[in-house]
Design an enzyme around this catalytic site. Structure first.
Site, PDB file in Angstrom:
ATOM      1  N   TYR A 175       0.765  22.150  22.111  1.00  0.00           N
ATOM      2  CA  TYR A 175       1.104  23.009  23.440  1.00  0.00           C
ATOM      3  C   TYR A 175      -0.161  23.692  23.691  1.00  0.00           C
ATOM      4  O   TYR A 175      -1.403  23.775  23.286  1.00  0.00           O
ATOM      5  CB  TYR A 175       2.313  23.819  23.151  1.00  0.00           C
ATOM      6  CG  TYR A 175       3.787  23.583  22.915  1.00  0.00           C
ATOM      7  CD1 TYR A 175       4.040  22.469  23.981  1.00  0.00           C
ATOM      8  CD2 TYR A 175       4.316  23.659  21.952  1.00  0.00           C
ATOM      9  CE1 TYR A 175       5.288  21.830  23.711  1.00  0.00           C
ATOM     10  CE2 TYR A 175       5.731  23.270  21.491  1.00  0.00           C
ATOM     11  CZ  TYR A 175       6.007  22.299  22.590  1.00  0.00           C
ATOM     12  OH  TYR A 175       7.332  21.643  22.353  1.00  0.00           O
ATOM     13  N   ARG A 223       1.938  31.040  15.010  1.00  0.00           N
ATOM     14  CA  ARG A 223       2.487  29.871  14.497  1.00  0.00           C
ATOM     15  C   ARG A 223       1.116  29.101  14.799  1.00  0.00           C
ATOM     16  O   ARG A 223       0.506  28.743  15.581  1.00  0.00           O
ATOM     17  CB  ARG A 223       3.528  29.293  15.277  1.00  0.00           C
ATOM     18  CG  ARG A 223       4.260  28.263  14.549  1.00  0.00           C
ATOM     19  CD  ARG A 223       5.753  28.130  14.916  1.00  0.00           C
ATOM     20  NE  ARG A 223       6.852  27.397  14.090  1.00  0.00           N
ATOM     21  CZ  ARG A 223       7.695  26.698  14.159  1.00  0.00           C
ATOM     22  NH1 ARG A 223       7.978  26.531  15.421  1.00  0.00           N
ATOM     23  NH2 ARG A 223       8.481  26.193  13.332  1.00  0.00           N
TER      24      ARG A 223
END
Ligand code: ADP
Ligand code: SF4
Length: 692
Positions: A175, A223
C-alpha cells in the site's frame, strides 16, 4: 481442567505504550468481507474473539479518508461520525471482555482506484493501478503529503473517539506507505525520496504525529515488512528493511511484523506450514525493546510458547486461527487443548474479501453469524424434544450435524458405509499437501466419541428399508456426491457423446481410491479449484506425463480467491505438468483426445493413454429419494412409521466446498425443533448514517 503451567507465559500481561494487553493473544488486523458495510456483524464477530480470550482484537484495514476506497472489497473506514458510532459497537464489546481494540489506519495508494468515491488516487509517483484497474495515480506533491498527514491525524483522533486502544500506522502490504519506503517504487527527488532516511520520512512523521494526537491514551503500532523480497522461495531478502526498522526501532509502541510475499504470509497449508515467518523476522526483537507480534497460523500451544521462550515474538499474532476458533486462548487457558478447532489453512475465509461477501470458515460455521443468526461458537441451545435423529453419512455435513445435535442433547444414530469417519475429508486429506484438512474430521470425531448420546455404526451402507426399520424421529441424509466421468460441466453443458473406453477415463474418486492410470494422461479441469492440480501432483509422483487442460485462461482460477493460484501454477510447472489454457475437452476415443479452443473453436488433438475428468459432481441422493418414496407409500396407513422429517444436506443436496457442508450440518442442528421463518432465516445488517 487446569492449564498446563508450561503455557503460563502465554497469559502474562504485556504493556504496549500507555495500555496493557491482558495476555499474549493478539488478533492482528484481518479482513472479514464485512468492513463498514456490515457494522453490527463485524462488531459481534470481533466481540466474540474478545470473549474467547484474545487480549487484543483489531479491525480490518480501515480507510482514513474517501481518497482511499477499496470497494468492492469491504474495508473498514474512519471517515466521519457515523464510522465512530459503528466502531464503538466493536470497541464496547471488546472492552466488555477485557480486550484491547486496535484500528489499522490504511491508505491504499495505487492499490485502490477509488471506484466508489471517485476521488483521484494518489501515490508516491504516477503509477498504474496495482490490481489491473485501468487508472493511474497522481504523484503526490508536498501539499498532498501535508493533507495526507492531516487526514491520518484526524482519523487517529476519530479512532480514539471510537474507543480504540491501539492505532496503527500501516506501512506494508504494497500500500501507499510501502511505496514511499521502497527504492523500487520511490523515484522522488525531494526530501521524501532518494536516501533511506528520506524514504522513511513519511512513516516517521506519521508515527510521531499519531503519537502526538492520541498517544496519551492509545498505543501506536506500526505494521511493517521484515524483508523486501525472496518471493516464494522461503529464502528471505531482508535488504534495507532491517536498517529501516533500526531507524524507527523505539518510535512506535509495538511492531506488527509481516513479510513482503503476501501469498506466503497467509499461505494455504498445502504450501506453507505453521510458524513460517520466523526465518524472515526473527531478527526484529534484537533491534527494538518494543513488543513484537507476527503471524504464522499458530494453532499449537507448544509452537506458541516456543516462539515466546526463544524470544522471536512477544505476542502470538493470529488471523485465521482466531477465525477457526475464537475461543482458542480460553481453551488453552482452561487446559482444553483437545477442544481447539484448528485452522486447516484452506483460506476460504479470504474469499469473503475477494468476493465482497461475509467470510465463511471451513472449521467454524458460526463465524460471521454471531449477530445475524445469533450463533455462538461454543454455545448451542439444549434440545427441543426427546427426538432421535438418524444421520446417514459421516462427511463434513453429517459429522458437524452429529456433533452439534449431540451437543444439544439429542440421541443421534450416525450410520456410515465406510470403515472410518470423514467422507470426502478423509479421502482428500491423503492428497499431496492437504493433510491438515483432516482436522475437519478430527475435531468433530474427538468430540463425538465422548458423547454417550451418539451411537456410531461404521460399515453400514443403509438401504431405504434399513432407514425405515430404525424408526428414528428425524432422518438426515448426508450421503455426499460423486465426480462425473462424462466430461459434462460448465463448458460442456451436456455429457460428451464420445468419451471412453470407461477403463481409460478416471475421476478424482478413482485417483483417491488408488486406481491410477499407467501412461500419459490428460487432466481436464472444468472445476477450477484445487482438485485438478493435486491430482496432477499425484500422477507426477508416479512419473506419468501429465497435461492439464482448462477452458479458463489460467489454471485453478478460483485459487485466486483463496490466494493460492500463483503457488499452484508454480508447483505444476516445477513438477513438470504441461498446462494448456483456454481449451476444453470435447472427445476422447482411448488414444486421441480432442481439445477445442474456447475462442476460435479450432480443434487440437493430443494422444494420451487416459483422461481424468475434474468437472462436476452428481449428488448421491438415491437414498433420499427412496426413503421419500417409502414415506409416500406409508402415508395412507396410519399405523405405519412416518418420521417427523426427512432432510438432505451437504453435497448430496448440492455439491460445494467443504465449508458449505459443515455449515449445512451446523444449521440443521441449530434449527431442529425451532421455529424458522423460511423466508427470513436471519437479520440483515444495514449501515448507519450520521451527519457530521
Ligand atoms: P458431505 O461433504 O456432504 O458431508 P461426503 O461425500 O464427504 O459428503 O460424505 C458422505 C458420506 O456418506 C461418505 O462417507 C459415504 O461413505 C457415506 N454414505 C453414502 N451413502 C451411504 C449410505 N447409503 N449409508 C451410509 N453411508 C453412506
Ligand atoms: Fe482456517 Fe480455512 Fe477457516 Fe480460514 S476458512 S480460518 S483458512 S479453516
Amino acid at each position: 481442567m487446569s492449564r498446563d503451567p508450561r503455557y503460563d507465559v502465554l497469559f502474562e500481561p504485556v504493556k504496549i505504550g500507555p495500555v496493557t494487553a491482558k495476555n499474549r493473544f493478539y488478533q492482528v488486523p484481518h479482513c472479514t468481507g464485512l468492513g463498514w458495510v456490515r457494522p453490527r456483524m463485524v462488531a459481534a464477530l470481533r466481540g466474540m474473539k474478545a470473549e474467547g480470550g484474545w487480549g487484543v482484537v483489531c479491525t480490518e484495514y480501515c480507510s482514513i479518508h474517501p481518497a482511499s476506497d477499496d470497494l468492492p472489497h469491504p474495508y473498514a473506514s474512519l471517515w466521519d461520525q457515523g464510522d465512530i458510532k459503528a466502531h464503538t459497537l466493536m470497541t464496547d464489546q471488546v472492552h466488555e471482555h477485557g480486550g484491547l481494540a486496535g484500528a489499522e489506519l490504511w491508505v491504499g495508494g495505487s492499490s485502490s482506484a477509488n471506484l466508489f468515491t471517485n476521488e483521484v488516487a494518489m501515490d508516491v509517483s504516477s503509477m498504474p493501478n496495482a490490481v489491473g484497474i485501468p487508472y493511474q495515480t497522481r504523484a503526490m506533491d508536498k501539499s498532498d503529503i501535508r493533507e495526507l498527514r492531516r487526514w491520518h491525524r484526524e482519523a487517529a483522533l476519530r479512532a480514539k473517539a471510537a474507543g480504540f486502544d491501539i492505532v496503527y500506522v500501516y506501512a506494508t502490504h504494497h500500500y501507499l506507505l510501502s511505496h514511499f519506503l521502497s527504492s523500487k517504487t520511490n523515484n522522488r527527488t525531494d526530501e521524501y525520496g532518494g536516501s533511506l532516511e528520506n524514504r522513511v520520512r513519511l512513516v516517521r512523521e506519521l508515527i510521531e504525529e499519531t503519537k502526538d494526537a492520541v498517544g496519551d491514551k492509545c498505543a501506536v503500532a506500526v505494521r511493517f515488512s521484515a524483508d523486501e523480497g525472496g518471493e516464494g522461495s522461503g529464502n528471505p531478502i531482508i535488504g534495507e528493511h532491517r536498517e529501516m526498522i533500526e531507524m524507527l526501532a523505539e518510535l512506535p509502541d509495538l511492531w506488527d511484523i509481516n513479510i513482503n510475499d503476501y501469498h506466503r504470509e497467509m499461505g494455504v497449508s498445502r504450501f506453507v506450514k505453521e510458524a513460517s515467518l520466523e526465518a524472515y523476522m526473527s531478527y526484529v526483537k534484537s533491534i527494538t525493546t518494543k513488543p513484537v507480534v507476527t503471524v504464522g497460523r499458530f494453532t499449537s500451544p507448544d509452537t506458541m510458547i516456543s516462539q515466546i521462550n526463544r524470544g522471536i515474538v512477544d505476542f502470538i499474532g493470529a488471523a485465521r486461527p482466531s477465525i477457526a476458533d475464537p475461543f482458542l486462548p480460553k481453551k488453552i487457558e482452561e487446559g482444553r487443548i483437545d477442544e481447539i478447532r484448528e485452522c486447516i489453512g484452506c483460506n476460504n475465509c479470504y474469499v469473503g474479501d475477494s468476493k465482497a461477501t461475509p467470510l465463511r470458515c471451513t472449521q467454524n460455521p458460526t463465524i460471521g453469524e454471531e449477530w445475524r443468526r445469533g450463533w455462538h461458537p461454543e454455545k448451542i441451545d439444549p434440545k427441543g424434544s426427546d427426538s432421535t435423529v438418524l444421520v446417514i453419512g459421516s462427511g463434513p455435513a453429517g459429522l458437524e450435524a452429529t456433533r452439534s445435535l449431540g451437543n444439544r442433547g439429542y440421541n443421534v444414530l450416525l450410520a456410515e458405509a465406510d470403515s472410518h469417519l470423514g467422507g470426502r475429508v478423509s479421502r482428500e486429506c491423503q492428497l499431496p499437501g492437504l493433510s491438515e484438512w483432516g482436522r475437519v474430521r478430527d475435531y468433530r470425531t474427538n468430540q463425538i466419541l465422548k458423547m454417550p448420546n451418539v451411537d456410531i455404526y461404521l460399515e453400514n451402507r443403509m438401504t431405504a428399508d434399513d432407514v425405515m426399520a430404525m424408526e428414528a424421529d428425524h432422518i438426515l441424509i448426508a450421503t455426499g456426491a460423486k465426480w462425473k466421468a462424462n466430461g459434462q460441466g460448465n463448458y460442456n453443458t451436456q455429457p460428451l457423446t464420445e468419451i471412453g473406453p470407461a477403463d481409460q477415463v478416471y475421476t478424482p474418486d478413482d485417483i483417491m481410491a488408488g486406481n491410477l492410470p499407467s501412461g500419459p494422461t490428460l487432466i481436464y479441469d472444468d472445476d477450477h479449484y484445487y482438485m485438478a492440480s493435486v491430482i496432477a501432483e499425484v500422477l507426477r509422483q508416479k512419473d506419468l506425463p501429465v497435461t492439464l487442460v482448462t477452458p479458463e485462461s489460467m489454471v485453478s482460477s478460483w485459487g485466486d480467491m483463496t490466494s493460492e493460484q500463483a503457488q499452484i501454477n508454480r508447483r505444476l510447472l516445477e513438477v513438470g505438468v504441461e498446462i494448456i489454457t483456454a481449451h476444453a475437452l470435447v472427445s476422447y476415443n482411448g488414444t486421441e483426445a480432442q481439445m477445442e479452443c474456447k475462442y476460435t473453436g479450432k480443434l487440437k488433438p493430443i494422444n494420451v493413454d487416459a483422461v481424468v475428468t475434474v468437472t462436476m459432481r452428481t449428488p448421491d441422493d438415491d437414498l433420499f429419494r427412496e426413503v421419500e418414496q417409502k414415506m409416500i407409500e406409508n402415508s395412507d396407513k396410519k399405523e405405519n412409521y412416518q418420521p417427523k422429517s426427512l432432510t438432505r444436506i451437504g453435497d448430496c443436496e448440492a455439491p460445494a466446498i467443504i465449508a458449505a457442508a459443515v455449515f449445512a450440518g451446523h444449521r440443521y442442528a441449530r434449527e431442529l425443533d425451532t421455529e424458522v421463518d423460511p423466508d427470513n432465516r436471519m437479520k440483515y445488517d444495514r449501515v448507519f448514517y450520521e451527519d457530521g
